[in-house]
Enzyme design. Structure first.
Site, PDB file in Angstrom:
ATOM      1  N   PHE A 106      40.687 -35.060 -43.048  1.00  0.00           N
ATOM      2  CA  PHE A 106      40.751 -34.333 -41.859  1.00  0.00           C
ATOM      3  C   PHE A 106      39.508 -33.439 -41.699  1.00  0.00           C
ATOM      4  O   PHE A 106      39.260 -32.852 -40.566  1.00  0.00           O
ATOM      5  CB  PHE A 106      42.010 -33.463 -41.634  1.00  0.00           C
ATOM      6  CG  PHE A 106      42.055 -32.091 -42.390  1.00  0.00           C
ATOM      7  CD1 PHE A 106      42.094 -31.881 -43.565  1.00  0.00           C
ATOM      8  CD2 PHE A 106      41.735 -30.827 -41.671  1.00  0.00           C
ATOM      9  CE1 PHE A 106      42.183 -30.674 -44.212  1.00  0.00           C
ATOM     10  CE2 PHE A 106      41.657 -29.621 -42.131  1.00  0.00           C
ATOM     11  CZ  PHE A 106      41.952 -29.571 -43.594  1.00  0.00           C
ATOM     12  N   LYS A 107      38.815 -33.024 -42.895  1.00  0.00           N
ATOM     13  CA  LYS A 107      37.779 -32.402 -42.716  1.00  0.00           C
ATOM     14  C   LYS A 107      36.616 -32.601 -41.842  1.00  0.00           C
ATOM     15  O   LYS A 107      35.742 -31.874 -41.354  1.00  0.00           O
ATOM     16  CB  LYS A 107      37.184 -32.118 -44.163  1.00  0.00           C
ATOM     17  CG  LYS A 107      38.155 -31.723 -45.279  1.00  0.00           C
ATOM     18  CD  LYS A 107      38.591 -30.496 -45.403  1.00  0.00           C
ATOM     19  CE  LYS A 107      38.975 -29.823 -46.468  1.00  0.00           C
ATOM     20  NZ  LYS A 107      40.325 -30.505 -47.173  1.00  0.00           N
ATOM     21  N   ASP A 108      36.665 -34.149 -41.507  1.00  0.00           N
ATOM     22  CA  ASP A 108      35.639 -34.503 -40.514  1.00  0.00           C
ATOM     23  C   ASP A 108      35.790 -34.010 -39.180  1.00  0.00           C
ATOM     24  O   ASP A 108      34.611 -33.920 -38.193  1.00  0.00           O
ATOM     25  CB  ASP A 108      35.961 -36.025 -40.646  1.00  0.00           C
ATOM     26  CG  ASP A 108      35.349 -36.853 -41.647  1.00  0.00           C
ATOM     27  OD1 ASP A 108      34.292 -36.533 -42.354  1.00  0.00           O
ATOM     28  OD2 ASP A 108      36.088 -37.862 -42.035  1.00  0.00           O
TER      29      ASP A 108
END
Ligand code: PLP
Length: 488
Positions: A106-108
């Site tokens: 999810f950091k993307d």
């Protein structure tokens, strides 16, 4: 638009806040008008992802006009799914899949945008310096940040990760990173050692790196936080479109939590008028946040456990500081006291009034390693839906939370969205074991096995890693971090 530190009333522009990453007093930058400025939440819900992102970022960080106009194309080019962050229903739960980006975590979502924010801030602040990004990672931020910043002019990036605290796949992702402006360094310690080292490097190096401006890609940077608000709105939209809810109906969100950044974005969404019911903070056996939400005492003096959900192996959750700012009525003196006590004694306690303010919005759930594995097995068996170890912690916490509700409780009927924070193929050995299959020492072989057993394809970015050479070999003690940054 003015931002201020959580520890003093010193104000800076939004562009400056993103550029600096952390305030000089050690506090985090926050928007003091978050709660008072109104936002038309309902009107953005019908917009496609990119336009939603534009409207939300324009509200929270209006200084970034250039990046704002590019958000649609940034997401379209990096997130192949037409919804960017699709919601999938499996059993009684909705899974918000945040892992369709370039590094399968999810950091993307935020780190695809942060490099644009930083380079725009450099231009707007009229800076000639190189922006040097220092990042501590529990596994996923590092690769997502490297993907975002490699070969971006005017920037360089150094990533520190705990040598034995990340999955084999996460390690390979980072150590094979190409780019002329990147450094990747293993640290003999855990994530908290890395994060503390990076936070201490800011004041220590302030004037000793001529021509460079330090910044951070960690969620202490408000530019990391803000893009994450968007997917809470987008999940809500998708539930409306499916006919499950109408505008105004409360939706609960369960968030596998480490540094408290992802769940804090949900709090921002709530404050901006999204009808959020409860935010359920899910922890693995590093359950410091669970205890805090239950008792009001934050106490990091406890063993650090290495778990199958390594990106949540954190005992000092930096973004909680931002929540303390808001729930204390923006009392910077109070936040400073808490943080002083945390660094001197490892703990602090909030008043019963503040605790009840927190408990009005947040609930907590935790699970053991065994419960995490059982959750993966159950969701697979009952719904043919594959989840990773972090999402599984969320699922187990959601089950416990719901089983504690009476059927007559209003909250019982809320749709429950679990934030699915990583692809199961980032942790293939654990996921294989969970579904009752054998894992080998080779994670690429494990990923292929997992795929052939389940029929779910291995994400391309992971499959293509196998043949990539290792390009980074540095390994240091935590005490060497500052001299490493200096290049000594
Ligand atoms: C970073 C991460 C988390 C924790 O998110 P925070 O914002 O640090 O609370 C959970 N799951 C995965 C897969 C992550 O990479």
């Amino acid at each position: 638009m003015l931002y201020q530190s959580t520890r003093s009333n010193r104000s800076v522009s939004d562009t400056h806040a993103v550029l600096e990453g952390i305030a000089p007093d050690g506090g985090l930058y926050v928007d003091p008008s978050l709660v008072s400025r109104s936002f038309d939440a309902e009107s953005v819900l019908s917009l496609p992802y990119g336009e939603k992102a534009s409207a939300i970022l324009n509200h929270l960080i209006p200084g970034f006009t250039e990046t704002n106009s590019r958000l649609g194309s940034i997401y379209a080019s990096r997130f192949p799914h037409s919804e960017v962050t699709p919601v999938t229903k499996a059993g009684d739960y909705y899974f918000l899949e945040l892992y369709h980006g370039p590094t399968s975590a999810f950091k993307d979502v935020a780190l695809s945008v942060l490099p644009y924010l930083i380079t725009e801030a450099i231009r707007k602040e009229g800076l000639n310096d190189t922006v040097s990004i220092l990042t501590a990672t529990s596994g996923d931020t590092g690769k997502a940040a490297l993907e975002g910043f490699h070969d971006i002019d005017g920037t360089e990036i150094t990533v520190f990760f705990p040598d034995e605290g990340v999955s084999a796949m996460q390690k390979k992702q980072m150590l094979s990173q190409e780019g002329k402006n990147v450094r990747v360094c293993a640290v003999r310690g855990n994530f908290d050692d890395c994060q503390r080292g990076v936070k201490e490097a800011f004041p220590a190096l302030k004037n000793s790196l001529p021509g460079k401006q330090l910044s951070s890609a960690n969620s202490i940077n408000v530019g990391r936080l803000v893009p994450q608000v968007v997917y809470y709105f987008h999940a809500y939209s998708q539930l409306m479109q499916s006919g499950r809810i109408r505008f105004g109906d409360p939706v609960d969100f369960v968030v596998p939590t480490g540094n408290f950044g992802d769940i804090l974005a949900g709090y921002y969404a709530l404050k901006m008028g999204l009808p959020v019911g409860r935010l359920i903070c899910a922890s693995n056996t590093n359950d410091v946040l669970f205890d805090f939400i239950e008792t009001g005492v934050y106490n990091k003096n406890r063993p650090f456990n290495k778990t199958a959900s390594p990106s949540m192996d954190i005992l000092v959750s930096s973004n909680l500081e931002r929540l303390l700012f808001y729930v204390s009525g923006q009392d910077t003196g109070f936040v400073s006291e808490c943080m002083k006590s945390l660094s001197e004694t490892g703990s602090y306690r909030v008043s019963p009034e503040i605790l009840s303010e927190i408990q009005n919005i947040f609930a907590a759930g935790k699970c053991s390693e065994e419960e995490c594995f059982r959750a993966i097995a159950r969701v697979w068996k009952e719904n043919s839906y594959l989840i990773d170890t972090h999402t599984a912690v969320g699922y187990a916490a959601a089950e416990k939370y719901r089983s504690g509700l009476a059927e007559t409780d209003d909250a019982f009927s809320h749709p429950c969205v679990i934030l699915s924070t990583a692809s199961p193929f980032k942790f293939p050995a654990s996921v294989l074991k969970a579904i009752g299959a054998e894992a080998t020492d080779d994670d690429f072989e494990n990923a292929r096995r997992l795929s052939s057993l389940t029929g779910v394809p291995v994400p391309k970015n992971i499959a293509s890693l196998e043949s990539k050479p290792i390009l980074h070999k540095d390994l240091i003690d935590p005490s060497e971090l500052i001299s490493y940054v200096k290049g000594e």
